[in-house]
Design an enzyme around this catalytic site. Structure first.
Site, PDB file in Angstrom:
ATOM      1  N   ARG A 196       0.806  -1.367   0.001  1.00  0.00           N
ATOM      2  CA  ARG A 196      -0.009  -0.114  -0.041  1.00  0.00           C
ATOM      3  C   ARG A 196       0.800   1.247   0.018  1.00  0.00           C
ATOM      4  O   ARG A 196       0.365   2.241  -0.677  1.00  0.00           O
ATOM      5  CB  ARG A 196      -1.285   0.080   1.086  1.00  0.00           C
ATOM      6  CG  ARG A 196      -0.534  -0.148   2.447  1.00  0.00           C
ATOM      7  CD  ARG A 196      -1.427  -0.039   3.720  1.00  0.00           C
ATOM      8  NE  ARG A 196      -1.573  -1.331   3.860  1.00  0.00           N
ATOM      9  CZ  ARG A 196      -0.958  -2.293   4.430  1.00  0.00           C
ATOM     10  NH1 ARG A 196       0.350  -1.902   4.931  1.00  0.00           N
ATOM     11  NH2 ARG A 196      -1.105  -3.515   4.656  1.00  0.00           N
ATOM     12  N   THR A 256      15.699   7.436  12.349  1.00  0.00           N
ATOM     13  CA  THR A 256      17.042   6.808  12.656  1.00  0.00           C
ATOM     14  C   THR A 256      17.642   5.789  11.735  1.00  0.00           C
ATOM     15  O   THR A 256      17.688   4.713  12.268  1.00  0.00           O
ATOM     16  CB  THR A 256      16.908   6.395  14.151  1.00  0.00           C
ATOM     17  OG1 THR A 256      16.149   5.312  14.181  1.00  0.00           O
ATOM     18  CG2 THR A 256      16.567   7.391  15.185  1.00  0.00           C
ATOM     19  N   GLU A 411       6.073  -4.048  14.227  1.00  0.00           N
ATOM     20  CA  GLU A 411       6.285  -4.616  12.994  1.00  0.00           C
ATOM     21  C   GLU A 411       5.310  -3.882  12.070  1.00  0.00           C
ATOM     22  O   GLU A 411       5.686  -3.406  10.981  1.00  0.00           O
ATOM     23  CB  GLU A 411       6.172  -5.703  12.918  1.00  0.00           C
ATOM     24  CG  GLU A 411       6.461  -6.589  11.581  1.00  0.00           C
ATOM     25  CD  GLU A 411       5.492  -6.809  10.414  1.00  0.00           C
ATOM     26  OE1 GLU A 411       5.761  -7.256   9.518  1.00  0.00           O
ATOM     27  OE2 GLU A 411       4.315  -6.420  10.798  1.00  0.00           O
ATOM     28  N   GLU A 423      20.009  -2.928  13.926  1.00  0.00           N
ATOM     29  CA  GLU A 423      20.736  -1.806  13.654  1.00  0.00           C
ATOM     30  C   GLU A 423      21.762  -1.654  14.998  1.00  0.00           C
ATOM     31  O   GLU A 423      22.723  -1.256  14.973  1.00  0.00           O
ATOM     32  CB  GLU A 423      19.914  -0.424  13.583  1.00  0.00           C
ATOM     33  CG  GLU A 423      19.291  -0.529  11.920  1.00  0.00           C
ATOM     34  CD  GLU A 423      18.534   0.625  11.765  1.00  0.00           C
ATOM     35  OE1 GLU A 423      18.147   0.878  10.438  1.00  0.00           O
ATOM     36  OE2 GLU A 423      18.024   1.416  12.764  1.00  0.00           O
ATOM     37  N   ASP A 439       5.309 -14.827  10.743  1.00  0.00           N
ATOM     38  CA  ASP A 439       4.392 -13.664  10.861  1.00  0.00           C
ATOM     39  C   ASP A 439       2.922 -14.002  10.801  1.00  0.00           C
ATOM     40  O   ASP A 439       2.424 -14.449  11.910  1.00  0.00           O
ATOM     41  CB  ASP A 439       4.809 -12.550   9.605  1.00  0.00           C
ATOM     42  CG  ASP A 439       4.001 -11.214   9.729  1.00  0.00           C
ATOM     43  OD1 ASP A 439       2.983 -11.348  10.479  1.00  0.00           O
ATOM     44  OD2 ASP A 439       4.622 -10.499   9.126  1.00  0.00           O
ATOM     45  N   TYR A 534      -7.772  -9.744   7.015  1.00  0.00           N
ATOM     46  CA  TYR A 534      -6.458  -9.055   7.314  1.00  0.00           C
ATOM     47  C   TYR A 534      -6.553  -7.619   7.952  1.00  0.00           C
ATOM     48  O   TYR A 534      -6.989  -6.759   7.236  1.00  0.00           O
ATOM     49  CB  TYR A 534      -5.795  -9.223   5.929  1.00  0.00           C
ATOM     50  CG  TYR A 534      -4.387  -8.584   5.783  1.00  0.00           C
ATOM     51  CD1 TYR A 534      -3.135  -8.823   6.554  1.00  0.00           C
ATOM     52  CD2 TYR A 534      -4.091  -7.598   4.837  1.00  0.00           C
ATOM     53  CE1 TYR A 534      -1.865  -8.377   6.320  1.00  0.00           C
ATOM     54  CE2 TYR A 534      -2.797  -6.877   4.801  1.00  0.00           C
ATOM     55  CZ  TYR A 534      -1.814  -7.345   5.502  1.00  0.00           C
ATOM     56  OH  TYR A 534      -0.494  -6.796   5.478  1.00  0.00           O
ATOM     57  N   SER A 607      29.803  -9.687 -19.445  1.00  0.00           N
ATOM     58  CA  SER A 607      30.774 -10.762 -19.419  1.00  0.00           C
ATOM     59  C   SER A 607      31.400 -10.738 -17.986  1.00  0.00           C
ATOM     60  O   SER A 607      31.519 -11.961 -17.497  1.00  0.00           O
ATOM     61  CB  SER A 607      31.677 -10.709 -20.539  1.00  0.00           C
ATOM     62  OG  SER A 607      32.306  -9.525 -20.427  1.00  0.00           O
ATOM     63  N   HIS A 662      21.907  -5.253   0.147  1.00  0.00           N
ATOM     64  CA  HIS A 662      22.320  -6.642  -0.532  1.00  0.00           C
ATOM     65  C   HIS A 662      22.291  -6.370  -2.322  1.00  0.00           C
ATOM     66  O   HIS A 662      21.461  -5.887  -2.601  1.00  0.00           O
ATOM     67  CB  HIS A 662      21.249  -7.462  -0.162  1.00  0.00           C
ATOM     68  CG  HIS A 662      21.416  -9.071  -0.156  1.00  0.00           C
ATOM     69  ND1 HIS A 662      21.805  -9.672  -1.462  1.00  0.00           N
ATOM     70  CD2 HIS A 662      21.847  -9.839   0.856  1.00  0.00           C
ATOM     71  CE1 HIS A 662      21.798 -11.028  -1.138  1.00  0.00           C
ATOM     72  NE2 HIS A 662      22.035 -11.329   0.127  1.00  0.00           N
TER      73      HIS A 662
HETATM   74 ZN   LIG Z   1       2.324  -9.204  10.496  1.00  0.00          ZN
END
Ligand SMILES: [Zn+2]
Length: 715
Positions: A196, A256, A411, A423, A439, A534, A607, A662
């Site tokens: 969202r 932060t 979360e 962190e 979760d 949900y 390559s 990553h």
């Molecule tokens: Zn959740």
């Protein structure tokens, strides 16, 4: 926060149901290592057997009942109460336990209003309407928070409405193609198809004043099946709350990035929220289909393109921007932004041999309202995993590596509790060997998983050891729903015949900081089913016991799988990280990006990345054979195996969002939940920025060379 892909109600072959569950040990080949990572699995199999006998369905049901007794939004007294419950269970199991507080920016709603008027000024609707059905025992609690979006702006705006389907990039582009300018307008978008926050992000970038997010019955309501309380799908007044934070920029406390928001962190170390790149500047308000209906019905103008029509009983239109057929909406959003205290709970069992090598298993605890599925099913299951580990500890067993069980807070607002903790422990996490996430643990019987490629085979292997409530193993039931072959596109070698699809990690839950910020190999597991409530008040104990898991057998199953992940990883002789599969997946991503560049007519030299990937494959295959027959200096081998994931991080991070480090996986900037592979390269190609694509290919080749050197160190 996770949204899982839902599968059609599954049909088990009758034979499978008749077959009895057979011990995983019976299937072992005595000449090969029975379990990847173990020289001799005999002793460990006894430990695992003891563990698997402990998680208890009715105790899991009791945990769920306690955790869902009251609404427990992050930073509320009820949230604190759940933290204390979890801490007490951790302590009883013999874990060294602490409640770790952080001070983070969170909004709570003071007033949210939506009113719509037609072109004559006639009131079409005034809301949001209260979430209500007949006979739900939980809906009337005064502590149920009004419908709102985490990280929404405050403000008071009135403007014409434009319908934008799912609010995907291609949907907004379609509006442009229809010569509809959303500057100064309010976007009405339906939930689904992307995160969202992405809908709000694109709307803001294109000049909209606000966004109304609604749940169309086509996506999770009566068009899917019976709505609650008759069935599992979303009733018409139910609202999907949720964060619209720009977590594809960075998750966690908006003030932060990269720094833990400990209580003693001075204000001077925080960036002002109004300057934070993770915060929307515009208003977002979630509404039900009941409230969206009068607005959508009154919209005139161009009829919607194919695929934009939802399930409300009239033809949808995009909306007129002025005069006849225009609909004006008044949005009022007063959000109380404050630095609030949240509480992670961390329980530890110190490793006997490698105390610095952490195996971490975590699940969030905070919910938008009661959160029976999201996330309390995960917490209830985790508590039974911990119960099982506790029985082993009380019998004198010690894990080889240190086990950490974590109950994350906040979360839902943006992976905040996990991100702040990661962190704050970045240095120690360089030695953490894996992070296991749950979760939305149980909304039905359909097991599914996503993982770093190095852990996909680990998951397939260990689910063979866990019985399913339907008989046989979790692995077999999983396989019945996810036929082999879906991974084939991602590999240059044909997978083993029995290989089951394991997804890739995008974002939307607490594995993100571990995997994409500090490079800890991760998994995310759940057991799904029809789930239409949900983030609404109806995700409660009554819905859960009626629709998902009346006897809590899937909580027991998930407790076993989750605990076994931690246990098997903690005690392994050699880390069961499979770089043979991982390196091949990367190679296939490079080939796909090369084809994409060719399709775009972009002249780019792949390559060096291809050669680096080939070297990585060769090194991985050599190390794989050492892992399959472990002997000699295992410490050195393990160190190398763990460091490969770190080698795939780039110090500079991704262009424009440096928190994400990553080089192989990131949440898509325009999908949010879904994964973007080779994000640096692919996003540069999407932006048609050839220079940046070439530079990101070089970054990728360097990362692969680091990974190869790391593996070579093992030999
Ligand atoms: Zn959740």
């Amino acid at each position: 926060m996770t949204v899982r892909v839902r599968f059609a109600p599954f049909l088990f072959p009758a034979l499978l149901l008749l077959a009895s569950f057979s011990s995983p040990l019976a299937a072992q080949n005595p000449t090969a290592p029975a379990v990847f990572g173990y020289a001799d699995f005999t002793a460990q199999s006894k430990v695992e057997e003891k563990f698997l006998a402990v998680p208890d369905a009715s105790l899991a049901g009791q945990h769920l009942k306690f955790l869902t007794a009251e609404p427990h939004l992050a930073a509320t007294p009820e949230d604190r109460k759940t933290a204390e419950y979890v801490a007490q269970k951790f302590r009883t199991a013999g874990l060294e336990t602490e409640i770790v507080p952080y001070r983070v920016l969170l909004n709570q709603p003071q007033e949210v209003r939506v009113e719509a008027y037609d072109d004559h000024g006639k009131l079409l609707m005034s809301g949001p309407a209260r979430e209500h059905v007949s006979n739900d025992p939980y809906q009337d609690d005064p502590r149920v928070v009004m419908s709102f979006n985490g990280s929404s702006g405050s403000g008071d705006v009135t403007a014409e409405v434009v319908y934008a389907n799912y609010g995907r990039l291609e949907d907004f582009d379609q509006l442009v193609a229809q010569h509809i300018d959303i500057r100064g307008k309010i976007v009405l978008a339906r939930y689904g198809a992307n995160f969202r926050g992405v809908k709000v992000y694109i709307a803001e970038q294109r000049g909209a004043l606000g966004v109304l997010l609604y749940s169309d019955p086509q996506d999770d309501g009566y068009d899917k099946g019976q709505a609650y309380p008759q069935g599992p799908w979303r009733p018409e007044t139910a609202v999907q709350r949720g964060s619209v934070q720009y977590l594809f920029k960075f998750p966690g406390d908006p003030e932060t990035p990269g720094v833990a928001s400990t209580l003693d962190l001075p204000d001077s170390a925080r960036i002002p929220a109004e300057k934070s790149p993770s915060q929307p500047r515009i208003i977002a308000i979630p509404i039900s289909s009941h409230d969206a209906m009068p607005i959508l019905r009154a919209l005139k103008g161009v009829s919607v393109p194919q695929g934009w029509q939802g399930a409300l009983p009239f033809r949808y239109h995009i909306g007129q921007l002025a005069g006849q057929g225009s609909v004006r909406v008044h949005l009022l959003s007063r959000q109380d932004y404050q630095r609030r205290i949240i509480w992670d709970v961390i329980g530890k069992a110190k490793g006997a041999e490698y105390p610095d090598q952490w195996v971490i298993a975590g699940n969030h605890r905070d919910a938008w309202v009661y959160g029976a599925v999201d996330p309390s099913s995960g917490t209830a299951a985790m508590l039974e995993s911990v119960h099982g580990i506790g029985v082993l500890l009380h019998q004198g067993w010690r894990p080889k590596r240190t086990l950490l069980f974590c109950s994350w807070d906040a979360e839902e607002e943006g992976l905040i509790g996990s991100t702040e903790w990661v962190e704050g422990h970045a240095k120690a996490l360089e030695q953490a060997v894996a992070y296991f996430n749950m979760d939305v643990a149980v909304s039905g019987p359909d097991f599914s998983a996503a993982a770093t490629p190095s852990l996909k085979q680990f998951l397939r292997e260990l689910t063979r050891s866990v019985p399913s409530p339907l008989g046989e193993s979790v692995y077999r039931q999983w396989g019945a729903n996810h036929p082999a072959g879906e991974d084939r596109h991602a590999s240059n070698v044909p997978p083993a015949a029995e290989e089951i699809h394991v997804g890739d990690l995008g974002s939307g839950s607490d594995f993100t900081p571990f995997f994409q910020h500090v490079g800890v190999p991760s998994t995310d597991i759940g057991s799904g089913g029809p789930y239409g409530v949900y983030h609404s008040v109806f995700d409660n104990y009554a819905w859960y016991t009626q629709n998902a898991d009346p006897h809590f057998l899937y909580l027991q199953q998930m407790a076993r799988v989750f605990g076994l992940e931690a246990l098997r990883m903690a005690d392994a002789d050699v880390l069961p990280l499979d770089y043979a599969a991982y390196s091949r997946a990367i190679s296939s991503y490079i080939e796909a990006a090369k084809r994409k560049a060719a399709d775009q007519g972009v002249n780019l030299d792949f390559s060096s990345a291809q050669t680096a990937a080939a070297r990585f494959i060769a090194a991985a295959d050599r190390v794989y054979s050492l892992q399959a027959a472990p002997s000699g200096d295992l410490l050195r081998l393990n160190l190398a195996l763990r460091q490969v994931e770190s080698a795939l991080l780039s110090d500079d991070g991704l262009p424009n969002r440096t928190w994400y480090r990553h080089t192989i996986y990131a949440p898509g900037e325009f999908t949010g939940y879904a994964v973007q592979v080779l994000p640096g390269v692919n996003e540069a190609l999407d932006a048609q920025d050839r220079t940046r694509a070439a530079q990101q290919l070089a970054v990728l080749a360097q990362a692969l060379d680091r990974a190869t050197r790391t593996l070579d160190f093992a030999q």
